[in-house]
Every structure is written in C-alpha cells, then in structure tokens.
Design an enzyme around this catalytic site. Structure first.
Site, PDB file in Angstrom:
ATOM      1  N   GLY A 234       0.821  -1.195   0.000  1.00  0.00           N
ATOM      2  CA  GLY A 234       0.000   0.000   0.000  1.00  0.00           C
ATOM      3  C   GLY A 234       0.854   1.244   0.000  1.00  0.00           C
ATOM      4  O   GLY A 234       0.617   2.194  -0.741  1.00  0.00           O
ATOM      5  N   ALA A 235       1.893   1.228   0.844  1.00  0.00           N
ATOM      6  CA  ALA A 235       2.785   2.372   0.946  1.00  0.00           C
ATOM      7  C   ALA A 235       3.995   1.961   1.772  1.00  0.00           C
ATOM      8  O   ALA A 235       3.997   0.913   2.417  1.00  0.00           O
ATOM      9  CB  ALA A 235       2.079   3.563   1.596  1.00  0.00           C
TER      10      ALA A 235
ATOM     11  N   GLU B 135       1.733   6.014   7.433  1.00  0.00           N
ATOM     12  CA  GLU B 135       3.134   6.100   7.007  1.00  0.00           C
ATOM     13  C   GLU B 135       3.836   7.284   7.652  1.00  0.00           C
ATOM     14  O   GLU B 135       5.022   7.195   7.995  1.00  0.00           O
ATOM     15  CB  GLU B 135       3.218   6.182   5.480  1.00  0.00           C
ATOM     16  CG  GLU B 135       2.534   5.042   4.741  1.00  0.00           C
ATOM     17  CD  GLU B 135       2.959   3.656   5.197  1.00  0.00           C
ATOM     18  OE1 GLU B 135       4.108   3.496   5.684  1.00  0.00           O
ATOM     19  OE2 GLU B 135       2.156   2.714   5.077  1.00  0.00           O
TER      20      GLU B 135
ATOM     21  N   HIS C  18       4.856   6.459  11.217  1.00  0.00           N
ATOM     22  CA  HIS C  18       6.037   5.596  11.283  1.00  0.00           C
ATOM     23  C   HIS C  18       7.316   6.400  11.531  1.00  0.00           C
ATOM     24  O   HIS C  18       8.333   5.821  11.948  1.00  0.00           O
ATOM     25  CB  HIS C  18       6.199   4.821   9.980  1.00  0.00           C
ATOM     26  CG  HIS C  18       5.580   3.464   9.984  1.00  0.00           C
ATOM     27  ND1 HIS C  18       5.793   2.553  10.998  1.00  0.00           N
ATOM     28  CD2 HIS C  18       4.783   2.841   9.075  1.00  0.00           C
ATOM     29  CE1 HIS C  18       5.146   1.434  10.720  1.00  0.00           C
ATOM     30  NE2 HIS C  18       4.513   1.573   9.573  1.00  0.00           N
TER      31      HIS C  18
ATOM     32  N   GLU D 264       4.535  -2.094  13.169  1.00  0.00           N
ATOM     33  CA  GLU D 264       3.297  -2.102  12.404  1.00  0.00           C
ATOM     34  C   GLU D 264       2.054  -2.109  13.291  1.00  0.00           C
ATOM     35  O   GLU D 264       1.138  -1.324  13.093  1.00  0.00           O
ATOM     36  CB  GLU D 264       3.282  -3.282  11.435  1.00  0.00           C
ATOM     37  CG  GLU D 264       4.334  -3.192  10.340  1.00  0.00           C
ATOM     38  CD  GLU D 264       4.222  -1.948   9.474  1.00  0.00           C
ATOM     39  OE1 GLU D 264       3.197  -1.230   9.547  1.00  0.00           O
ATOM     40  OE2 GLU D 264       5.170  -1.684   8.721  1.00  0.00           O
TER      41      GLU D 264
END
Length: 882
Positions: free
Chosen positions: A268-269, A305, A308, A327
């Site tokens: 996804g990314a 993202e 993160h 995650e």
C-alpha cells in the site's frame, strides 16, 4: 528468481553483528538496464566480537563488479562473492575500515518490484523487508543503523527529478546531458528504510509549521496532470502532523517531507525516512474517481506512514520478529487518528469487521502465528493481519489496562528511552511496566500465543441478595506449533443495564479486578459477583471490543434487543444487532442446504428496522447496523463442512425478508438521505451516502427489478454512488440489459483511469455464482487488464479468490484450479504478490468434503511445481500441513 526452499530463521538464534556500520555513502549512475551502484561502507569490529571473524554481507541476484578495501583493490583471495552474499576475510581487529562495493543492476528487468526497479519511466525502490540486498551487498537487517549520504547521477531530460532520504544537499550538471543530486539523512536508519525515486513527475507543494516553530516543506509527487487529485492527501498529511504533535508530542525532524505516488507497487505504501513511496491508489482522489471508502483509506494510510517516522523509523525493530512493534503500534495510532477525525464508534465497527473477516480466519487456520512469531522462512509472508491488526489490538489493550494517562506515560518513556535504537517487544512492554508499576508478564502472552481466545460467559441474578454473578471461562485453541496455551490476561469492558435501559452501577465487585468498567479475566475460570444490583441486569460484555476474542454468551433476543436500543456504547449496540443476526443467518444457511424454507426471527428484523429508522443515531452507524454479517463471517461461525452456495442462498433469503418488512422505511431513507451542493468527503456527507446506498441495496431485494438501481446509476454524480449502483446491478441482476449497459458505460467513461478500472474489474470478479469464472477469464484478455501490475491482479484475481465464495468455491473445483494456474504464472514475475493471493486458500479445510478435496488438489498442484519461489513454497506448504 530464488527457488530454494528457504532457510528457516529462528528468534532464539538472534545475535548482534560482529561489525558496526558507521556510515553509508551511495552513488547511483542510473541507467534502465545497467545502473551502476557504488557503496562506500565504513565499519569497525564490535567490541567483544571474534577478532578473526569475516564480514558477511547479504545479496540477492547480485553480480560483483568491483571491490576496494580502504580504496585499494582487494586481493581475490580475501573474499568470496556469490549472487546471495559477499564474505571478506582478514579484517582489522578494532580499527575502522572502508569497503567500496560496485554492482551493476538492471532496474528495467526487475519485475519483483523489490530493490531498485523502473516502471513507466520512473525509477523506484522498495526495500522492506529485504530488498536493499538486491541493490548492493550489505548487512541487510533492521538492527544495523547508520546515516546515509546518497548521490544520484542520471540523464537530465528523462529524470529531472532525483530524490532520496533526508535533506537535499544540492545538485548540478554532470557532463553532457546529465545531472546529479545529493541527499543526506542525519538520522541513523536501517537499509530497509532507504529510498530512491527518479524520473519526471508533477508536484504539489505546501508547508507545515511544527510546534517548535520550524517550517517543513511538504511535497507530493504524482504523474503530470494528476496534481489536483493529490490535494486531499496533502490535507490528510498536514492533519496527521498536527495530530501527532497534539496526541503523542511527536514533532517532525527533517526540513522536508516527500511522498511519491507510483502505479506499480507491491504494498500500500512505504514509510522510508522523509520519502514515503505510495501505491497511487492511496494518494489520488477526486469525486469523479474516488469513493468515500477511498478517501477514508487515503486519510488513514497517509497518517499511518507519517506516524512511522517515530514508531518504526526513529525507533525501529531489532529484528523482523519484532515487526508488530512498528506495524501493530502504528496501526493503533492511525486507528486513533481516524477515530478522532471521523466517528469513533463507526471507525471501531469497521476495524472489528476487518479483524474478524481477515485476522480471525488467519488465527484459526494453517497460517496462524503469534503476533511475534518465533520462526519464519520468508519474512515477506509475515506482513499479515495478525502482525498489523491483532498487533494493534494488543496495543489497544495496553491502553485499556493502564488508562489514558498511564498509556501516555508509557509511550513518552518509550520515545525518550529508545530514540535512535532498534528494540524488542520486551523493551516496549517494559516502558509501560516502569511507567505504571503494573506487572504485564501475563498480559505479554498476547504477543507469544497464537489463536483467538474463546471466552464463555454465563450469569445468574439473586434478587434477594441484590447480586449478579458472572462466570467466565477462557480457552485458547491449539495452533500450528502451539498445542497448549496458558491463560491470558483479557480486559473485558463491561456494563450492566436495567430493563428500562438505564445503567446499573454496582456498589462492589468480588472475585475479580473491576476498575473503570473493565473486568480483568486472568484465570482459566473466574467468577465475579456484582453487589448492589436492584433488578435483573442486562449484561454488555467486551464493549468497544476491548479484547480480540470470540465471546459465547447466551442472551435472549429480548435482552439483545434492549442493548441494541439502549447501550450507550454504540459499538456494543452494533454488536448486539450482530448477535441477533448471526443465529438467523446460521440457521438460514443450514436450512438452505437441506432445502427447507428460510424464516427469520421477528425480534431480529424488528430491531434492525427500528435502528434503521432511529434518527437519533448517526447515518454512518445506521448503515453499519444494516450491513449484515458477510458470507465469510457466516462460514467462520459455522466452523466446518461449509457449502458456499447454501450460505449465499440463506443470507439472500434473510436480506429479502428484511427488505420486504422494512420496505417503507428503506423507501423513506432513500428519498431523504441526499446531499446537496458539491461533493464533500467529510464524515457526515459520507454517512448520508452510506445510508442511502444501503437503503438502495435493500430496495433491490424488495423490488426484484434493476429499474431503480439503473436510475441511480444514471443519476450518480460521484464515484461512491456510481460504483455502488453498478455493484448492485452486477451482483443482483448480472444478466440484465441494464447491467450490460451500465458496465459498458462505466468502462468507456473511465478507460483512461487505471484506478477506476480496478473497481470495474473487482465489481465483476465479485459477482456471485459459477458463471463468474468465465467472466474473470474473459476480463484477463481485456486490453485494460495488465498482468504485470499488482493492482490489476489484486482487483481481478484477488477479489475473485478472497471475496467471491460462490464463484471461487464452485462445486466442480474449477475456481481452485484457476487460482493454481494464476499463482504459478504470477510467481514467475512477482513472488510476493503470488504468495499473498495464495493466502485466500487458508480456510480450505472448513469446506464440505468435495470442495475441500478440489482445493487440496489445487494446492498440491502448486506444491509440485518445478520452480517455486520461497515465498509461495512457504505459504503452500504451511497451508497444506496446518
């Protein structure tokens, strides 16, 4: 392609590297087929390491072109180079030394989309988990952190844009027709966070001022002409940055933050430090091409993202067994963000729907593994819903156990104590223990034991004593490699309600810890006695899904109806409606299989329609309440010997009965739930559309004609309404003239937009029934379908395998044989994609015997193939063995 069986890696074998990496200098001379990569790596031997140990670097399909030791060509007798590794001997005992490694790679031929690849004229990298070793020989593991300097040299006309991690140092011309750019990331990072993008792209720019007053440049790069479609992603990014400052005190730490959207991407990314690379479906949006669900996904994934940056980048994993540490924790953070941006109850319902439909089957099948596994053969196969979604639920339970303030103290300590480190689950949990003083050793079993706990509850009321006794028992089923389990610490949010709907507050509770309306189940069996209860209570257990469990609690339809009408926790209201629905749906599936009439229970139908008509409830919640458990939910609850056709027929019969009974309500909702003015993706407008489209679904069952739905399709002015109407037409009336016309119109209108064509493919792949396999085969020959693009394959083959039980699960086994054929084909190009689609077979043992035999035969066909990737072999062998 690597076709070995794969070495099994064990957590117990972890040890630090013998050498410490001090810095990395990379120079790329980009060429479509012959990119030259020079890596200058400075090491020193770790104190206490074997003074004679060689350095061993990872590779994957590499060819060594040059090797220097302290800038002098290394004698070949001192090293061994293979495509999978580089070993250098006779190294200094303590002094730093430099290795300069040159490799030549072919980005154009890299169909795996791991490492450095080129697609659509764009150079792009994907290095998580082990892609960097496809670029150069390197200690490619997450506990090796170093600052990176990157120089990129490329043709100026073809690649005006040269990007990498960190801050831009500068650039200039570089000989005839070429130029270069230099980047420096001062924050030590592992190689999986490295990123490079080069090509010709458009850009959307903005700025964000941090809480300390620094101005950060924000850039989102997309294909030329698509810049307006990145506006929502930019807005979501700025909201994410502000939210992370306010909620977690985390400020961004570079001068620039960039996102690049590409069309060929396995994931996804990717959260590469300062340079996120995204699948373009999670960046591009406007009302013409994006649904409300697309907008919500863009918002959530942009946030994920970005978050993160601290939970994954500044603090990373010691090893890949700790994957949930970045995650699962970051999923929890993006869930909280979305809940604050939208409706917390509706968001929680969506989270739990996804958890139950994807992670619960994984936990109950051959691919089950702990949130932190203890071994793996192929790490790419452990990017699972257990790591992500169950990992998030474990973090949520810590917040439930410690309360808001206690959780914040633990997170603050985690950020302060471990910034710049590669850490473990134990390090994470210890921060919460130290911040709160609470022993979390039993709770930590959630990380180590696979399987979804089953909690059985029973209650009795003593009117004379004014007490209510609740008996609980927990059981964790056996899973591969874990035949027996220890009792877990399960936090159960619980409340008691009177028959008039008012909440009852007990004066005291014996037999269990009960604080903040959370009952702590810690033993295999436990009995809690609630005192000061003046009337028989209606019990609500696991409110807001405080623990990821299966709950067996026999409650009468009348009690569930009371909870559905009076519970103050709206998630628990939805759960009560689901608990009313499931027995009806299970019985319907059994009756349909036996040829008996399907009849729904009156209390369930009346309560559901009452919720639909309750104007005190938000629109999005009412839409969720009306969305019955799916066919996969029913199959999971049935447990085994499942017949997909009977499940489908039974569910359709129940939908028809609800539609007929509530037709007036649904007609009114469809007329009333309209939005005026320009399209807006805000939560309120999205809720109106969701409820209106849900009403349209029920009306299609009541009216048994495509006329109203075709009119809705023709009148739709946004993709949410358009694609929903097309789905109803295709799934309810697949052979009608109206459906054929609508599908053709949709294709012609959006033929130039691949992301919308993905919707067109997925809608058709999901059409119930045996005929759909022929349709899917035909669509694979459509010029708009591209086998090499992961999004196209996921939309068509993935949707068919994961989301079409009757089409994929044909009684003759042709669906399973089709999947085997596709997996073997995809595996030659893109093993990651093949392995992920193959997980659609994880529940094959729950099928009725004829289908199960067909499924097993298809899996054996895959297993016996001559040249399987490690990725696919790992999945097929575990699926057959489990």
């Amino acid at each position: 392609m690597r076709t070995d069986t794969g070495q099994v890696i064990h957590l117990a074998d972890y040890r630090p590297t013998d050498f410490v990496l001090e810095r990395v200098d990379l120079t790329f001379e980009l060429d479509p087929t012959e990119t030259k990569v020079e890596a200058r790596l400075i090491f020193h031997r770790r104190p206490g390491a074997d003074p004679t140990a060689p350095i061993v670097l990872d590779g994957d399909e590499l060819t060594l072109s040059g090797l220097l030791f302290d800038q002098v060509e290394l004698d070949p007798s001192r090293y061994d180079a293979t495509p999978e590794g580089l070993t250098v001997r006779d190294l200094p005992e303590s002094a730093p030394f430099e290795l300069t490694i040159t490799t030549i790679i072919n980005p154009e031929a890299n169909t795996k989309l791991m490492g450095l690849y080129r697609t659509g004229g764009i150079y792009c990298t994907q290095c998580e988990a082990e892609g960097f070793r496809r670029i150069t020989y390197f200690p490619d593991r997450p506990d090796v952190l170093a600052p990176f300097t990157v120089n990129i040299i490329a043709d100026k006309d073809a690649n005006p844009l040269l990007l990498s991690n960190g801050n831009f140092l500068g650039g200039a011309g570089y000989g005839p027709g070429k130029h270069f750019a230099a980047w420096f990331d001062p924050h030590p990072k592992p190689s999986y966070l490295f990123a490079l993008v080069a090509g010709d792209l458009g850009v959307v720019e903005d700025t964000f001022t941090t809480m300390s007053g620094r101005e950060v440049v924000l850039k989102i790069y997309v294909e030329h002409g698509k810049e307006p479609r990145a506006a929502y992603a930019m807005d979501a990014l700025k909201r994410s940055m502000k939210w992370d400052e306010e909620r977690f005190g985390r400020e961004y730490d570079l001068d620039i933050f960039m996102i690049v959207a590409v069309s060929d991407f396995n994931m996804g990314a990717m959260e590469n430090k300062g340079l996120n690379v995204f699948n373009d479906k999670y960046v591009l949006a406007d009302p013409e091409i994006a649904t409300d669900a697309d907008y919500a996904n863009i918002e959530a994934i942009i946030a994920h993202e970005y978050f993160h940056n601290w939970t994954g980048n500044r603090i990373t994993c010691r090893d890949w067994f700790q994957l949930c540490l970045k995650e699962g924790l970051t999923v929890y953070r993006d869930h909280e963000f979305s809940s604050d941006q939208r409706s917390r109850a509706v968001k929680r319902i969506a989270e739990v729907r996804h958890l139950k439909s994807e992670q619960f089957p994984e936990d109950g099948g051959p691919l089950a593994h702990p949130v932190r596994p203890t071994k793996y053969r192929e790490i790419n196969n452990f990017y699972t819903t257990t790591v992500y979604e169950k990992g998030s639920e474990v973090t949520r339970m810590i917040a439930t156990l410690l309360g808001k303030d206690g959780f914040k103290k633990g997170m603050d300590l985690y950020f302060d104590r471990h910034d710049g480190q590669a850490v473990t689950i134990e390090d994470f949990v210890k921060c919460f223990e130290d911040a709160s003083g609470r022993d979390l050793s039993q709770f930590s079993l959630w990380y180590h034991q696979a399987g979804t706990p089953l909690v059985t509850a029973s209650g009795s009321y003593d009117a004379a004593a004014g007490s209510f006794t609740l008996s609980l028992e927990q059981m964790i089923p056996a899973t591969p490699g874990q035949p027996s389990k220890e009792p877990m610490h399960i936090p159960l949010s619980l409340a008691l309600f009177g028959e008039n709907g008012g909440k009852i507050e007990p004066t005291s509770v014996d037999g269990a810890e009960y604080t903040g309306e959370v009952l702590h189940l810690t033993g295999r069996t436990q009995t809690a006695v609630f005192h000061g209860i003046g009337t028989r209570p209606v019990v609500s257990i696991n409110r807001s899904f405080s623990a990821p469990i299966n709950l067996h609690f026999d409650q009468s339809p009348a009690d569930l109806a009371r909870l559905a009408r009076h519970e103050t926790d709206h998630f628990a209201r939805w759960q009560a409606l689901t608990d009313l629905a499931l027995p009806n749906l299970l019985k319907a599936a059994r009756d349909a299989r036996e040829g008996k009439p399907v009849v729904s229970e009156a209390t369930f139908v009346e309560t559901l329609i009452a919720a639909a008509a309750d104007e005190s409830l938000e629109h999005a919640f009412r839409a969720q309440a009306l969305a019955l458990p799916s066919e996969s939910d029913i199959a999971r609850e049935l447990g085994g010997n499942n017949d997909p056709d009977a499940i489908h027929a039974g569910r359709q019969a129940i939908l028809k009965q609800i539609a007929d009974t509530g037709k007036d309500v649904f007609t009114g909702l469809y007329a009333a739930m309209t939005t005026s003015g320009d399209f807006s993706p805000d939560a309120k407008s999205a809720g109106l559309r969701a409820l209106r489209n849900t009403a349209l679904t029920y009306l299609s069952h009541a009216e048994q004609t495509p006329a109203r739905t075709k009119s809705a399709f023709d009148a739709a002015n946004n993709m949410t309404d358009l694609s929903h109407a097309l789905t109803i037409l295709a799934h309810r009336f697949p052979d009608s003239a109206e459906t054929r016309e609508a599908l053709a119109t949709f294709r012609d209108r959006f033929a130039e937009n691949a992301l919308v064509i993905d919707k067109w493919l997925a809608i058709q792949a999901g059409i119930p029934g045996a005929k759909t396999l022929g349709r899917v085969r035909g669509l694979m020959d459509d010029p708009l379908f591209k086998r090499t693009n992961p999004n196209r394959m996921r939309a068509l083959v993935g949707t068919f395998a994961f989301a079409n039980p009757t089409g994929f699960g044909r009684a003759d086994g042709e669906g399973y044989r089709f999947l085997a054929e596709q997996i073997l084909d995809i595996d030659q190009r893109n093993p990651q994609l093949a392995a992920r689609i193959l997980t659609s077979m994880r529940s094959w043992r729950s099928l009725e015997p004829t289908r199960a035999d067909h499924a097993r035969s298809a899996l054996i066909e895959i297993e016996r193939a001559a040249a399987l990737s490690t990725d696919v072999r790992d999945i097929v062998e575990r699926t057959l063995k489990g």
